[in-house]
Write a protein that holds these residues in place. Structure first.
Motif, PDB file in Angstrom:
ATOM      1  N   ARG A   1       0.853  -1.189   0.000  1.00 35.35           N
ATOM      2  CA  ARG A   1       0.000   0.000   0.000  1.00 35.35           C
ATOM      3  C   ARG A   1       0.887   1.237   0.000  1.00 35.35           C
ATOM      4  O   ARG A   1       2.040   1.185   0.409  1.00 35.35           O
ATOM      5  CB  ARG A   1      -0.900  -0.013   1.231  1.00 35.35           C
ATOM      6  N   GLY A   2       0.360   2.343  -0.459  1.00 36.89           N
ATOM      7  CA  GLY A   2       1.118   3.586  -0.475  1.00 36.89           C
ATOM      8  C   GLY A   2       1.476   4.015   0.922  1.00 36.89           C
ATOM      9  O   GLY A   2       0.732   3.759   1.847  1.00 36.89           O
ATOM     10  N   PRO A   3       2.593   4.590   1.090  1.00 36.55           N
ATOM     11  CA  PRO A   3       3.607   4.970   0.113  1.00 36.55           C
ATOM     12  C   PRO A   3       4.633   3.867  -0.161  1.00 36.55           C
ATOM     13  O   PRO A   3       5.668   4.109  -0.784  1.00 36.55           O
ATOM     14  CB  PRO A   3       4.285   6.158   0.780  1.00 36.55           C
ATOM     15  N   MET A   4       4.370   2.654   0.267  1.00 41.06           N
ATOM     16  CA  MET A   4       5.323   1.565   0.066  1.00 41.06           C
ATOM     17  C   MET A   4       5.454   1.220  -1.412  1.00 41.06           C
ATOM     18  O   MET A   4       4.482   1.251  -2.156  1.00 41.06           O
ATOM     19  CB  MET A   4       4.901   0.315   0.850  1.00 41.06           C
ATOM     20  N   LYS A   5       6.682   0.901  -1.810  1.00 41.98           N
ATOM     21  CA  LYS A   5       6.924   0.492  -3.194  1.00 41.98           C
ATOM     22  C   LYS A   5       7.098  -1.016  -3.314  1.00 41.98           C
ATOM     23  O   LYS A   5       7.017  -1.553  -4.408  1.00 41.98           O
ATOM     24  CB  LYS A   5       8.161   1.198  -3.737  1.00 41.98           C
ATOM     25  N   ALA A   6       7.370  -1.675  -2.191  1.00 45.98           N
ATOM     26  CA  ALA A   6       7.529  -3.131  -2.188  1.00 45.98           C
ATOM     27  C   ALA A   6       6.881  -3.688  -0.931  1.00 45.98           C
ATOM     28  O   ALA A   6       7.055  -3.149   0.154  1.00 45.98           O
ATOM     29  CB  ALA A   6       9.003  -3.499  -2.243  1.00 45.98           C
ATOM     30  N   PRO A   7       6.137  -4.787  -1.075  1.00 51.91           N
ATOM     31  CA  PRO A   7       5.461  -5.367   0.087  1.00 51.91           C
ATOM     32  C   PRO A   7       6.411  -6.190   0.952  1.00 51.91           C
ATOM     33  O   PRO A   7       7.546  -6.481   0.561  1.00 51.91           O
ATOM     34  CB  PRO A   7       4.404  -6.264  -0.549  1.00 51.91           C
ATOM     35  N   THR A   8       5.948  -6.589   2.107  1.00 45.84           N
ATOM     36  CA  THR A   8       6.692  -7.511   2.953  1.00 45.84           C
ATOM     37  C   THR A   8       6.895  -8.802   2.159  1.00 45.84           C
ATOM     38  O   THR A   8       5.969  -9.300   1.519  1.00 45.84           O
ATOM     39  CB  THR A   8       5.919  -7.787   4.249  1.00 45.84           C
TER      40      THR A   8
END
Length: 166
Positions: free
Chosen positions: A115-122
């Motif tokens: 989800r924003g602002p993340m560019k890569a998930p766990t």
């Protein structure tokens, strides 16, 4: 005509996963290359011959660990991959991504962390860098965080509540 061996090409062919009609949903579906199906001693012999002292061939995590004597067998590594897959895909939000690098089986992403602002998930993936064999990367924006080492499936299971809260 003079032919010379091309070790990297030979290794590439040995680790190549054959195309499948559907995208695989589990690690076992990707274990169809020569390194996965040939006799284990032949796989180790070729790996050792081509690897040499200076190179780091792209190889499955388990092959590097097996070469160092840290795993009892390729079959045990496959059991471990399947155990982690069953653990993660049995929980909501985890998705298997069937490709990572030459010879590797893939990794798992935690959808709710994408989800924003993340560019890569766990992300959870296998590693040969420690005897727990699992690295977890927290969802991140710009630079990748340091991997969090986890001790096999039991360690992953106990860490999942925290991992899923990142």
């Amino acid at each position: 005509m003079h032919l010379e061996p091309v070790p990297r090409l030979e290794w590439s062919l040995a680790t190549e996963i054959h195309p499948l009609a559907d995208e695989p949903a589990r690690p076992a579906a990707l274990r169809n290359s020569w390194v996965h199906t040939a006799p284990e001693e032949q796989v180790l012999e070729l790996f050792r011959r081509l690897q040499g002292a200076q190179r780091r061939l792209p190889a499955p995590w388990w092959l590097r660990a097996l070469d160092r004597g840290e795993l009892p067998s390729r079959a045990k590594a496959f059991e471990f991959e399947d155990e982690v897959h069953t653990l993660l895909t049995g929980r909501p939000g985890w998705v298997f991504v069937p490709w990572r690098a030459l010879g590797e089986i893939g990794y798992w992403e935690y959808g709710p962390s994408d989800r924003g602002p993340m560019k890569a998930p766990t992300t959870v993936l296998f590693t040969d860098q420690h005897p727990g064999w699992v690295h977890v990367f927290a969802a991140h924006r710009d630079t990748s965080p340091l991997p969090v080492p986890v001790d096999r499936a039991p360690g992953l299971l106990s860490a999942l509540p925290q991992i899923e809260s990142w």
